[in-house]
Design a protein around this motif. Sequence first.
Motif, PDB file in Angstrom:
ATOM      1  N   GLU A   1      47.019  27.763  25.296  1.00  0.00           N
ATOM      2  CA  GLU A   1      47.116  28.394  24.209  1.00  0.00           C
ATOM      3  C   GLU A   1      47.249  30.131  24.374  1.00  0.00           C
ATOM      4  OE1 GLU A   1      45.007  28.774  19.645  1.00  0.00           O
ATOM      5  OE2 GLU A   1      44.673  27.082  20.865  1.00  0.00           O
TER       6      GLU A   1
ATOM      7  N   LYS B   1      49.713  30.465  19.697  1.00  0.00           N
ATOM      8  CA  LYS B   1      50.706  29.738  20.228  1.00  0.00           C
ATOM      9  C   LYS B   1      50.083  28.369  20.885  1.00  0.00           C
ATOM     10  CE  LYS B   1      55.360  31.453  20.787  1.00  0.00           C
ATOM     11  NZ  LYS B   1      56.620  31.486  21.742  1.00  0.00           N
ATOM     12  N   SER B   2      50.119  27.349  20.093  1.00  0.00           N
ATOM     13  CA  SER B   2      49.446  26.227  20.941  1.00  0.00           C
ATOM     14  C   SER B   2      49.831  25.955  22.297  1.00  0.00           C
ATOM     15  CB  SER B   2      49.782  24.915  20.017  1.00  0.00           C
ATOM     16  OG  SER B   2      51.273  24.453  19.915  1.00  0.00           O
ATOM     17  N   MET B   3      49.359  24.954  23.017  1.00  0.00           N
ATOM     18  CA  MET B   3      49.604  24.564  24.164  1.00  0.00           C
ATOM     19  C   MET B   3      50.924  23.782  24.340  1.00  0.00           C
ATOM     20  SD  MET B   3      45.852  23.231  25.785  1.00  0.00           S
ATOM     21  CE  MET B   3      45.679  21.996  24.525  1.00  0.00           C
TER      22      MET B   3
END
Length: 655
Positions: A275, A279-281
Amino acid sequence: MKKNEIISLVSDEDVHQFRVISLWGMGGIGKTTLVRDIYQSEVLSGTFEERACVTVMRPFNCDELLKSLTMQFRDKVATTDITRYLGGKRYLLVLDDVLSTSEWDAIIKHLPKATTGCIIVTTREENIAKHCSEDERSMYNLKNLNHDDALTLLTKKVFKETIDLEKQYPELVEQAEMILRKCNGLPLAIVTIGGFLANQPKKALEWRKLNEHISAELETNPELETIRSVLMRSYDGLPYHLKSCFLYMPIFPEDQRVGRGRLVRRWTAEGYSREVRGKSMEEIADGYFMELLSRSMLLPSQGSIHSIKGIDYCQVHDLMREIGISKSMEENLVFILEKGCSSNSQATMRHLTISNSWVGDQNEFESTVDLSRVRSITCFGKWRPFFISERITLLRVLDLENTGDLADHHLKHIWNLLHLRYLSLRGCEDIYHLPESLGNLRELQTLDVRGTRINKLPKSIVNLQKLNNLCAGMKTMNEGISYEEFEGEGGVTSYKSCTWPLSLFNNSRLGRCAHGEYGLSSHDACTPISCLLIPATAMRLDMYGVLVPRGMRKLKGLRTLGIVNIARRGKDILQDIKGLTWLRKLGVTGVNKENGQELNSAIVGMRRLESLSVRSEGDPGLSGCLDGDYSLSGRSICTETWSNCQNGSKGSRIW
């Protein structure tokens, strides 16, 4: 033809402005050949006052490149005077093989823009092409040759003329087709291999040898070194994080399309992304996917008409895949268990792929594979109970999509894999049940059971606090939404009801199970009746979606959820769903007038929702179920649109 189109654009004297034309595509696609043909075209020979064509050398040196340019001008000038010298002149420059935006920025500041000059740039990356050419109309993506053109090029190179291979050498047709599949329309590969075969006997045996040993030939045959060196440059130019992602691709069989979601979620489970700044993984990993496409390391494959992102599937060029296999073996990453294979790197193998060609027994499996170090297992053949054992302690990814002969009782060891982050049983049609011990998998991020016979999820699923993607839904054979369509991205889709096919319960396999052909207990043999038909009939359920337990709101990290059956306890379920504020994709079935307004209410608060699939059961479909105006991700959807969608066509999209 792009050549004539670009020549026309370059030579247009009515355009009195500076322009940059960018050509991009994977290594070996023919960019250099095309721009040199354009540069040497008679049409352009008298059009420009000054012309120069250079290949950007490595390591990059801007001063040396500018010196190479000025040496080609009619009046030799110092590199420091190049801006003043070209000012006011009509000039053409070709810069072949620009590998970064910083290289372009270093070059362009020495060239005058207030002129009628034209620069043609070739690059392997789409983002560099866009950086150089601000006008997308001046960008050209070079595609692979189609089959007929590829065959013509191959035969012309081998036989020095265009021939009808089927008539003159019918015994070579099968092997020629295999060669073309491996080359996949890549001109450099076709020309190089064709040149090699031109000096070999025109015998099927000789061509078969090349096909069977293409990996070894690429590494050891000097005549094929050009292909390897060009493709290796593409790999060597990748940053470290993209190399890891690319070296993951040999896990998947040759010529197989790989789903975007499947790949991105697996990369995430492997820890290839993290992350960053909100922003997410998965979003970061999806960016890696798009970057590999931009660099032509992955080839796009259109898979779903429901996609707003445009690309749901990808493939790796066969020869590029050979590079990946070679590098992956060097680094002891991927081991493919297939017919006739052997392993010399058991201790350091990270990813195990079980091919459908492997037919060994348990002794052979255990002598070949050391499971204690394996991080991922992907099975493409039939299931064997010894594939999973107590010796596996570090497994993060278990991908059994479409694995044959996999039944519930084969999964007993899976629920003890405490490090598991990705589990896919997708397409395993003999899986009917998930036990409460599923709750042991506290690290699980993705659970994909689409296309199985599971119609109810265990209560313990609410313990999976790290779950991001829950994809379920049984496979149907007649009209209406299919579980494949839920893979697509974006938009809002509504569907009419469909009935469960009676053929499921007339399947001859059930009779064979009862007689013990598959070694199942009487309980296993009764599973289709006890787990599917009786509960669904009693509860009047649409047999497409799955029932979820109360407490789903605890799974705060869910981004994808579906397909959930809300026909029973719909209000309670929707209250739970309403609390899942991070949802990006939602699929529900069993929508009716009693729960329609609750669904509306749940959707209104989902500001991050990008994709919605809605399905009703029986007549009158969704008519009257979703009345009222509401907003979804900036899109307004009114009652009339929903009604028209159901009264008219099935599978219509609402934007």
